[in-house]
Design an enzyme around this catalytic site. Sequence first.
Site, PDB file in Angstrom:
ATOM      1  N   ARG A 114      10.396  15.977  -1.350  1.00 55.04           N
ATOM      2  CA  ARG A 114       9.017  15.873  -1.812  1.00 55.04           C
ATOM      3  C   ARG A 114       8.141  16.927  -1.127  1.00 55.04           C
ATOM      4  O   ARG A 114       7.241  17.494  -1.746  1.00 55.04           O
ATOM      5  CB  ARG A 114       8.480  14.469  -1.502  1.00 55.04           C
ATOM      6  CG  ARG A 114       7.070  14.249  -1.994  1.00 55.04           C
ATOM      7  CD  ARG A 114       6.645  12.808  -1.852  1.00 55.04           C
ATOM      8  NE  ARG A 114       6.257  12.502  -0.486  1.00 55.04           N
ATOM      9  CZ  ARG A 114       5.934  11.290  -0.050  1.00 55.04           C
ATOM     10  NH1 ARG A 114       6.005  10.260  -0.877  1.00 55.04           N
ATOM     11  NH2 ARG A 114       5.588  11.088   1.188  1.00 55.04           N
ATOM     12  N   ARG A 135       2.923  17.913   1.110  1.00 55.62           N
ATOM     13  CA  ARG A 135       2.052  16.993   1.849  1.00 55.62           C
ATOM     14  C   ARG A 135       2.179  17.277   3.342  1.00 55.62           C
ATOM     15  O   ARG A 135       3.281  17.423   3.861  1.00 55.62           O
ATOM     16  CB  ARG A 135       2.492  15.549   1.544  1.00 55.62           C
ATOM     17  CG  ARG A 135       1.373  14.708   0.990  1.00 55.62           C
ATOM     18  CD  ARG A 135       1.863  13.356   0.579  1.00 55.62           C
ATOM     19  NE  ARG A 135       2.117  12.481   1.719  1.00 55.62           N
ATOM     20  CZ  ARG A 135       2.347  11.185   1.588  1.00 55.62           C
ATOM     21  NH1 ARG A 135       2.344  10.636   0.394  1.00 55.62           N
ATOM     22  NH2 ARG A 135       2.589  10.444   2.636  1.00 55.62           N
ATOM     23  N   ARG A 188       6.934   8.710  11.314  1.00 51.32           N
ATOM     24  CA  ARG A 188       6.527   7.686  10.338  1.00 51.32           C
ATOM     25  C   ARG A 188       7.608   6.625  10.195  1.00 51.32           C
ATOM     26  O   ARG A 188       7.314   5.439  10.054  1.00 51.32           O
ATOM     27  CB  ARG A 188       6.226   8.337   8.982  1.00 51.32           C
ATOM     28  CG  ARG A 188       4.824   8.962   8.945  1.00 51.32           C
ATOM     29  CD  ARG A 188       4.720  10.071   7.928  1.00 51.32           C
ATOM     30  NE  ARG A 188       4.917   9.622   6.572  1.00 51.32           N
ATOM     31  CZ  ARG A 188       5.406  10.402   5.595  1.00 51.32           C
ATOM     32  NH1 ARG A 188       5.746  11.649   5.846  1.00 51.32           N
ATOM     33  NH2 ARG A 188       5.531   9.926   4.392  1.00 51.32           N
ATOM     34  N   LYS A 228       8.166   3.692  -3.377  1.00 51.56           N
ATOM     35  CA  LYS A 228       7.031   2.813  -3.739  1.00 51.56           C
ATOM     36  C   LYS A 228       6.243   3.389  -4.916  1.00 51.56           C
ATOM     37  O   LYS A 228       5.948   2.685  -5.872  1.00 51.56           O
ATOM     38  CB  LYS A 228       6.058   2.661  -2.561  1.00 51.56           C
ATOM     39  CG  LYS A 228       6.538   1.798  -1.436  1.00 51.56           C
ATOM     40  CD  LYS A 228       5.399   1.487  -0.450  1.00 51.56           C
ATOM     41  CE  LYS A 228       4.743   2.705   0.143  1.00 51.56           C
ATOM     42  NZ  LYS A 228       5.459   3.302   1.294  1.00 51.56           N
ATOM     43  N   ARG A 263       0.570  -3.171   6.302  1.00 49.94           N
ATOM     44  CA  ARG A 263       1.604  -2.388   6.964  1.00 49.94           C
ATOM     45  C   ARG A 263       1.811  -2.835   8.407  1.00 49.94           C
ATOM     46  O   ARG A 263       2.653  -2.263   9.100  1.00 49.94           O
ATOM     47  CB  ARG A 263       1.122  -0.937   6.974  1.00 49.94           C
ATOM     48  CG  ARG A 263       2.168   0.111   6.603  1.00 49.94           C
ATOM     49  CD  ARG A 263       1.401   1.431   6.542  1.00 49.94           C
ATOM     50  NE  ARG A 263       2.178   2.584   6.321  1.00 49.94           N
ATOM     51  CZ  ARG A 263       2.307   3.180   5.125  1.00 49.94           C
ATOM     52  NH1 ARG A 263       1.768   2.669   4.052  1.00 49.94           N
ATOM     53  NH2 ARG A 263       2.997   4.291   5.027  1.00 49.94           N
TER      54      ARG A 263
HETATM   55  P1  ADP Z   1       4.377   6.875   3.065  1.00 55.34           P
HETATM   56  O1  ADP Z   1       4.706   5.478   2.685  1.00 55.34           O
HETATM   57  O2  ADP Z   1       5.251   7.895   2.423  1.00 55.34           O
HETATM   58  O3  ADP Z   1       4.247   7.070   4.562  1.00 55.34           O
HETATM   59  P2  ADP Z   1       1.552   6.556   2.304  1.00 55.34           P
HETATM   60  O4  ADP Z   1       0.857   7.435   1.339  1.00 55.34           O
HETATM   61  O5  ADP Z   1       1.737   5.121   1.967  1.00 55.34           O
HETATM   62  O6  ADP Z   1       2.955   7.282   2.508  1.00 55.34           O
HETATM   63  O7  ADP Z   1       0.832   6.630   3.727  1.00 55.34           O
HETATM   64  C1  ADP Z   1       0.503   7.860   4.331  1.00 55.34           C
HETATM   65  C2  ADP Z   1      -0.208   7.633   5.656  1.00 55.34           C
HETATM   66  O8  ADP Z   1      -1.443   6.928   5.440  1.00 55.34           O
HETATM   67  C3  ADP Z   1       0.532   6.780   6.678  1.00 55.34           C
HETATM   68  O9  ADP Z   1       1.476   7.515   7.429  1.00 55.34           O
HETATM   69  C4  ADP Z   1      -0.642   6.285   7.547  1.00 55.34           C
HETATM   70  O10 ADP Z   1      -1.086   7.303   8.386  1.00 55.34           O
HETATM   71  C5  ADP Z   1      -1.719   6.028   6.524  1.00 55.34           C
HETATM   72  N1  ADP Z   1      -1.695   4.639   5.991  1.00 55.34           N
HETATM   73  C6  ADP Z   1      -1.337   4.257   4.740  1.00 55.34           C
HETATM   74  N2  ADP Z   1      -1.432   2.925   4.602  1.00 55.34           N
HETATM   75  C7  ADP Z   1      -1.864   2.450   5.789  1.00 55.34           C
HETATM   76  C8  ADP Z   1      -2.141   1.135   6.305  1.00 55.34           C
HETATM   77  N3  ADP Z   1      -1.988   0.027   5.543  1.00 55.34           N
HETATM   78  N4  ADP Z   1      -2.569   1.019   7.578  1.00 55.34           N
HETATM   79  C9  ADP Z   1      -2.726   2.100   8.355  1.00 55.34           C
HETATM   80  N5  ADP Z   1      -2.474   3.359   7.956  1.00 55.34           N
HETATM   81  C10 ADP Z   1      -2.042   3.540   6.684  1.00 55.34           C
END
Ligand code: ADP
Length: 195
Positions: free
Chosen positions: A128, A134, A145, A13, A89
């Site tokens: 990564r 991270r 996840r 993404k 999400r």
């Molecule tokens: P990735 O797609 O690699 O998991 P992101 O940076 O998009 O990484 O998200 C990291 C974390 O942030 C998720 O695992 C979740 O805990 C939280 N998060 C991100 N977007 C949302 C969302 N729309 N709703 C709830 N939690 C979110």
Amino acid sequence: MRLVLLSPPGAGKGTHAAWLTAETGVAHISSGDLLRAEIARGSELGRRLADYINRGELVPDEVMFDLITPAVVAADRDTGGYLLDGFPRTLPQALRSEEIGRQQGLTVDAVVYLTAPEPVLVARLLGRAAEQGRADDDTAVIAHRLAVFAEATAPLIDHYRDRGILIEVDADRPVADIRDDLRDRLAERGLLGRG
Ligand code: ADP
């Protein structure tokens, strides 16, 4: 252009958001970046958010909407659209954001779904982790996840396919091939000029 990027962790993404936002000029809004910025501020809310994120759990919808809604409204006003990465999400997030979108005239044009087999996603995330460190890129949290994606986020794929706005792209290819494919698919819909 108003676009949502919907994909499991590790599908790319962030990579594709970067060139898309450079080419279109619309603001890139990453839900994960917004959450990590709040954590970096060291607020009480940030401490609660870190707890969810470090476990690979989704943060509560209320918090997510409080952070994301003003960012989307400002992006659309200032840049004529948005590129939403990581939000919505869950189905409740999608339904409520559609409602807000209708009220504010901010309805999404297309949803890009980047797919790749799970072992590819895991390998990329571990790569990564080695580069960026991270906290949620460790083996057990990555597995969780991906499970959260399968359970909470995957239902959005059919939802957007039924609405006729899903663009599904195979992300298990070189970045340049994915970019060309995505560019063509967006151009077919009149959302991007041909490169
Ligand atoms: P990735 O797609 O690699 O998991 P992101 O940076 O998009 O990484 O998200 C990291 C974390 O942030 C998720 O695992 C979740 O805990 C939280 N998060 C991100 N977007 C949302 C969302 N729309 N709703 C709830 N939690 C979110």
